[in-house]
Design an enzyme around this catalytic site. Structure first.
Site, PDB file in Angstrom:
ATOM      1  N   TYR A 240      73.411  45.760  36.225  1.00  0.00           N
ATOM      2  CA  TYR A 240      72.524  45.034  37.141  1.00  0.00           C
ATOM      3  C   TYR A 240      71.851  45.968  38.139  1.00  0.00           C
ATOM      4  CZ  TYR A 240      71.249  42.326  41.255  1.00  0.00           C
ATOM      5  OH  TYR A 240      70.582  41.824  42.329  1.00  0.00           O
ATOM      6  N   LYS A 244      67.853  47.120  38.002  1.00  0.00           N
ATOM      7  CA  LYS A 244      67.062  46.699  39.157  1.00  0.00           C
ATOM      8  C   LYS A 244      66.449  47.905  39.850  1.00  0.00           C
ATOM      9  CE  LYS A 244      69.143  44.667  42.537  1.00  0.00           C
ATOM     10  NZ  LYS A 244      68.792  45.598  43.627  1.00  0.00           N
TER      11      LYS A 244
END
Length: 491
Positions: A240, A244
């Protein structure tokens, strides 16, 4: 800012919000409609195949949710016509070219949009690498391409929905500054990160799996493992935060003269005041423990007693709106804001857990039989080693007994043995995923955030757009607002 500038600024504006069914995007949509009913249009991007499906998702997952109850009460029978006039759900997906929006509608939007707020993301820590790359990396690039086609666009405001957005910094043990990520930047000092190489690696891995006729389950597992491996290779704790970060890098690298504002909120809890206190959707890290403990099913948590739990609340929505106003004048800069509490109003993991334990001792849940749930004695495990020791003492003997009993009874206890082994493996896997945050030692600098607050205060006499973390009393908020919210909306 001039007096009343915030409401005045929103009047007549057309705003495009991606990830519109997300927790934060819903609160943002509701607030704009409530404080400035003369906003011109809100385009809401919702993942759906067609106009009928998008309307259905919009009604069920946005308008019918509790945050819109204040507007329902305020407007009554006029709510439907108001929404029809102001809000336009758009079927699409940021992972697709042109975000999957049909060309005629896209042209209309590009002529009208003043501001784009990108809050679409996949937030699972160990998401499949192909899925996370498609949404968090390529998706960010697709939003940027769309933004450049908007003829009157003032700014692209990029933030992430509720989950550890500021932790793009990895596992630093220092004051973490509000600065953009440089393209190809690494967190561990190793060689240059090449985003194109990462994308080609995903494509090759998928092709290899397809060539050997891997099952969907095998593909999912392989993609999750690959994501974690690549993230840790380059210095990030999970898929994640890694994907990102790559998305942010691409935005900064390719934006040209577009005005880009990046908001990095930390862990967003339930609403503090607006539209009403205590609303929440989904569980955050410590919430998982609080809910499990309140149900009498969990008595363990892992983390450093002195670790600062950087949590915020619905002030993030106020900071999004304040940033729109503050950057109303053209600029080609990248401005980064940490929306956080660790520098100005700290709460430690030990205190967070203590408050949760005290709450359920004084306010026990009632089980299905109408009896109070007895909460257990609580243990905070302060390292991974202590977790393994705890499992060795409390679970491994039972696992060994089940193994031998299952052998003697001709596999009749296999399901019990398998379930216990699965629980142990699941606990260790979750602990590994959350470890970087449970023992996080960084503090987020919010100098830019404070400057934004100062600029907002002049036109915020009634605290409608307050996002000052020093104004909250954590003990009172958790006991009277957040945990009761968890009980009402999550339990």
């Amino acid at each position: 800012m001039e007096s009343c500038c915030i409401e005045q600024f929103l009047e007549g504006k057309t705003i495009f919000i991606t990830g519109a069914t997300g927790y934060l995007a819903k609160i943002l949509t509701e607030k704009i409609l409530r404080v400035q009913p003369n906003v011109k249009k809100l385009y809401l991007l919702i993942r759906a195949p067609d106009s009928n499906s998008v309307r259905q998702r919009f009604n069920n997952e946005v308008i019918k949710t509790d945050p819109f109850g204040v507007l329902r009460e305020k407007l009554g029978a006029n709510l439907h016509s108001f929404i029809e006039d102001k809000v336009f759900p758009v079927a699409g997906d940021i992972a697709c070219n042109s975000m999957g929006i049909n060309s005629e509608l896209k042209d209309e939007m590009c002529r009208e949009i003043d501001i784009i707020v990108n809050s679409a993301a996949t937030t699972r820590f160990d998401e499949r690498y192909d899925t996370a790359t498609r949404t968090n990396v390529l998706g960010a690039m697709n939003v940027l391409k769309f933004s450049k086609q908007c003829s009157k666009l003032m700014m692209l405001l990029h933030h992430k929905d509720w989950f550890f957005s500021a932790y793009v910094c990895g596992e630093k043990e220092e004051l973490i500054l509000e600065k953009p990520l440089n393209y190809g930047e690494m967190l561990n000092g190793s060689s240059h990160l090449d985003i194109d190489v990462e994308q080609k690696l995903v494509e090759k891995a998928l092709k290899d799996l397809q060539d050997r006729n891997a099952t969907e389950k095998e593909v999912t597992l392989a993609m999750r493992v690959l994501g974690i491996e690549r993230a840790r290779l380059h210095g990030w704790p999970n898929t994640y935060s890694f994907t990102k970060s790559m998305g942010e890098m691409l935005l900064g690298h390719l934006k040209e003269d577009l005005q880009l504002i990046i908001l990095r909120p930390t862990i967003i809890l339930s609403t503090y005041k607006e539209p009403f206190p205590g609303w929440i959707e989904g569980m955050r890290t410590m919430d998982t423990f609080i809910v499990g403990y309140g149900k009498g099913k969990q008595k363990l948590a892992m983390g450093g007693r002195e670790t600062i739990t950087d949590v915020v609340y619905d002030m993030v929505v106020n900071s999004v709106i304040a940033a729109m106003v503050a950057h109303r004048n053209p600029s080609s800069r990248i401005d980064v804001y940490h929306i956080s509490s660790s520098r100005r109003n700290q709460i430690k993991i030990d205190d967070f857990i203590r408050i949760g334990v005290d709450y359920f001792k004084k306010n026990p849940r009632i089980d299905k039989r109408g009896k109070p749930v007895k909460v257990k004695k609580f243990h905070l495990l302060v390292s991974m080693d202590s977790l393994h020791i705890y499992i060795a003492i409390h679970y491994m003997p039972s696992l060994k007994i089940l193994k031998w009993a299952n052998f003697i009874l001709c596999q009749h206890l296999q399901i019990h043995h398998t379930n216990l082994q699965r629980r142990i493996n699941h606990t260790i896997r979750l602990a590994e995923l959350y470890k970087p945050y449970a023992f996080f030692k960084g503090i987020f600098d919010d100098t830019n955030g404070e400057m934004l607050r100062m600029a907002t205060r002049e036109s915020n006499a009634d605290d409608t757009f307050n996002f000052d973390p020093t104004t909250i009393q954590w003990d009172k908020y958790l006991k009277e607002t957040h945990i009761p919210g968890l009980v009402k909306y999550i339990f």
